[in-house]
Design a protein around this motif. Structure first.
Motif, mmCIF file in Angstrom:
data_model
loop_
_atom_site.group_PDB
_atom_site.id
_atom_site.type_symbol
_atom_site.label_atom_id
_atom_site.label_comp_id
_atom_site.label_asym_id
_atom_site.label_seq_id
_atom_site.Cartn_x
_atom_site.Cartn_y
_atom_site.Cartn_z
ATOM 1 N N MET A 120 0.830 -1.203 0.000
ATOM 2 C CA MET A 120 0.000 0.000 0.000
ATOM 3 C C MET A 120 0.868 1.257 0.000
ATOM 4 O O MET A 120 0.531 2.247 -0.646
ATOM 5 N N LEU A 121 1.999 1.233 0.712
ATOM 6 C CA LEU A 121 2.900 2.388 0.717
ATOM 7 C C LEU A 121 3.523 2.616 -0.663
ATOM 8 O O LEU A 121 3.733 3.764 -1.075
ATOM 9 N N VAL A 122 3.808 1.537 -1.376
ATOM 10 C CA VAL A 122 4.340 1.671 -2.736
ATOM 11 C C VAL A 122 3.282 2.248 -3.676
ATOM 12 O O VAL A 122 3.608 2.865 -4.691
ATOM 13 N N GLY A 123 2.017 2.057 -3.312
ATOM 14 C CA GLY A 123 0.930 2.574 -4.135
ATOM 15 C C GLY A 123 0.272 1.546 -5.013
ATOM 16 O O GLY A 123 -0.500 1.891 -5.921
ATOM 17 N N LEU A 124 0.533 0.260 -4.760
ATOM 18 C CA LEU A 124 -0.055 -0.787 -5.586
ATOM 19 C C LEU A 124 -1.539 -0.917 -5.297
ATOM 20 O O LEU A 124 -1.954 -1.017 -4.142
ATOM 21 N N GLN A 125 -2.337 -0.913 -6.368
ATOM 22 C CA GLN A 125 -3.763 -1.150 -6.194
ATOM 23 C C GLN A 125 -3.990 -2.577 -5.679
ATOM 24 O O GLN A 125 -3.276 -3.502 -6.063
ATOM 25 N N PHE A 126 -4.979 -2.712 -4.809
ATOM 26 C CA PHE A 126 -5.315 -4.012 -4.216
ATOM 27 C C PHE A 126 -4.166 -4.587 -3.389
ATOM 28 O O PHE A 126 -4.068 -5.791 -3.177
ATOM 29 N N LEU A 185 3.355 -8.757 -8.743
ATOM 30 C CA LEU A 185 4.141 -8.325 -9.904
ATOM 31 C C LEU A 185 3.258 -8.172 -11.138
ATOM 32 O O LEU A 185 3.460 -7.252 -11.946
ATOM 33 N N GLY A 186 2.281 -9.068 -11.301
ATOM 34 C CA GLY A 186 1.371 -8.932 -12.426
ATOM 35 C C GLY A 186 0.589 -7.629 -12.373
ATOM 36 O O GLY A 186 0.476 -6.904 -13.378
ATOM 37 N N LEU A 187 0.064 -7.310 -11.183
ATOM 38 C CA LEU A 187 -0.655 -6.038 -11.035
ATOM 39 C C LEU A 187 0.281 -4.851 -11.194
ATOM 40 O O LEU A 187 -0.098 -3.815 -11.769
ATOM 41 N N PHE A 240 2.257 0.031 -13.216
ATOM 42 C CA PHE A 240 3.480 0.835 -13.237
ATOM 43 C C PHE A 240 4.317 0.597 -14.492
ATOM 44 O O PHE A 240 5.527 0.823 -14.459
ATOM 45 N N TRP A 241 3.724 0.106 -15.593
ATOM 46 C CA TRP A 241 4.535 -0.226 -16.765
ATOM 47 C C TRP A 241 5.361 0.988 -17.197
ATOM 48 O O TRP A 241 4.843 2.067 -17.430
#
Length: 355
Positions: free
Chosen positions: A222-228, A255-257, A262-263
């Motif tokens: 969540m701190l990195v900002g990844l959704q879900f 990693l898939g998300l 973040f591509w």
């Protein structure tokens, strides 16, 4: 005079058969009782410690129950709504993620969409299998995952069973000890003590490891900002007790998300990968050695086999009892091997002359 070995084997075989039949026919019925018993076993050392501090057993159980209600209420108000919302959002965005994946693959791996390529034929066959079997899988999931009423019953009955068992735990153990066959009571007590030490090290230790890693993964993602990130972290922590599965499943999903979200931002993608790598380093070098210990005696391959076999045969209840049964069989096997090495069958006829 002790019973002959053949008679003993008959009675122990009958007891094993009854245990297997109960799991087979009453799996869903006894699920709340299995969960309640596991909770009582997990919390019994806490109740014992409170008793040593001067509280009565009843007071200790009341304190544990109130603390559990408080923690559950806080989780219900603070964590569970976010977790549910993210899970729903993940399911809602799954079709869009699938379309994005197709566009990504068509751009970077165009051979997958060439009708004449082996990769395309493999994917097509895989997709047809999913389409043909998808309805069966969904139907099985809907029928095996209990209805809303059963879930409510589980959430109500399991804690009640846990409270009653926790209150009567010491008396139940004393009663079981009184029913042991007198000729074998010392050996059974010794084996039960080893099994209890194994389970205590593994279940309580791995439960703590799962909680710590799940919290770490969820907060870090969540701190990195990844959704879900909360859902992925909680899932990875939940299945950490299965060796390597938590890291592989959670890492692959995260990693898939991250690749979709973040591509091009390789720093963020690298941070997501670093979270799971560091989690494995922390677990392998600090958490598991300190909280679980190295003398548990549950080999990862044996544990995975037990979970797979019992899960296939007896469903979710089988997975719950797989670890205790695996630990018990491991302790009994080591005991049998020790007895064999002390026997004349192993040491030979000249063993007495060597002593």
């Amino acid at each position: 005079m002790a019973l002959p070995v053949r008679e003993q084997a008959k009675y122990w075989g009958i007891a094993t058969a009854v245990f297997i039949l109960l799991l087979w026919f009453l799996g869903n019925v006894i699920l709340p009782f299995v969960i309640g018993g596991a909770l009582a076993y997990f919390l019994d050392p806490v109740a014992d410690r409170l008793e040593r501090m001067g509280l009565s057993r009843m007071a200790a159980v009341v304190v544990i129950t109130l603390v559990a209600i408080l923690i559950f209420t806080l989780a219900l108000l603070l964590v569970i709504p976010t977790l549910v919302n993210q899970a729903i959002a993940l399911f809602e965005t799954a079709p869009q993620l699938a379309r994005d994946l197709r566009d990504f693959l068509s751009t970077h791996v165009p051979s997958l969409f060439d009708p004449g390529s082996a990769a395309h034929q493999t994917l097509t066959s895989f997709g047809e299998t999913i389409r043909d079997r998808g309805g069966e899988v969904l139907q099985t999931a809907l029928s095996s995952a209990a209805s809303l009423l059963n879930i409510v019953v589980l959430l109500v009955v399991a804690p009640v069973v846990a409270v009653y068992l926790l209150y009567d735990w010491d008396r139940m153990i004393a009663k079981i000890d009184d029913l042991l066959p007198r000729d074998h009571a010392p050996v059974i007590r010794r084996l039960a003590g080893r099994i209890d030490a194994t389970l205590a090290s593994f279940i309580r230790g791995m439960g703590t490891v799962c909680l710590i890693l799940g919290t770490y993964y969820a907060v870090a993602l969540m701190l990195v900002g990844l959704q879900f990130g909360l859902v992925v972290g909680a899932l990875a922590g939940l299945v950490t007790f299965i060796p390597y599965v938590g890291a592989i499943l959670g890492g692959a999903l995260a990693l898939g998300l991250a690749l979709f979200q973040f591509w091009g931002d390789w720093v963020s993608i690298g941070l997501v990968a670093a979270i799971f790598v560091s989690g494995q380093v922390i677990e392998g070098n600090f958490l598991t050695p300190k909280l679980v210990g190295s003398s548990v005696g549950l080999h990862p391959v044996w544990l995975i086999f037990a979970l797979s076999a019992f899960g296939t045969l007896f469903g979710f209840v089988g997975m719950l009892v797989a670890v205790p049964v695996a630990a018990s069989l491991g302790v009994i096997t080591r005991f049998v091997l020790d007895q064999y090495k002390d026997s004349r069958l192993y040491r030979g006829l000249d063993s007495q002359g060597d002593e």
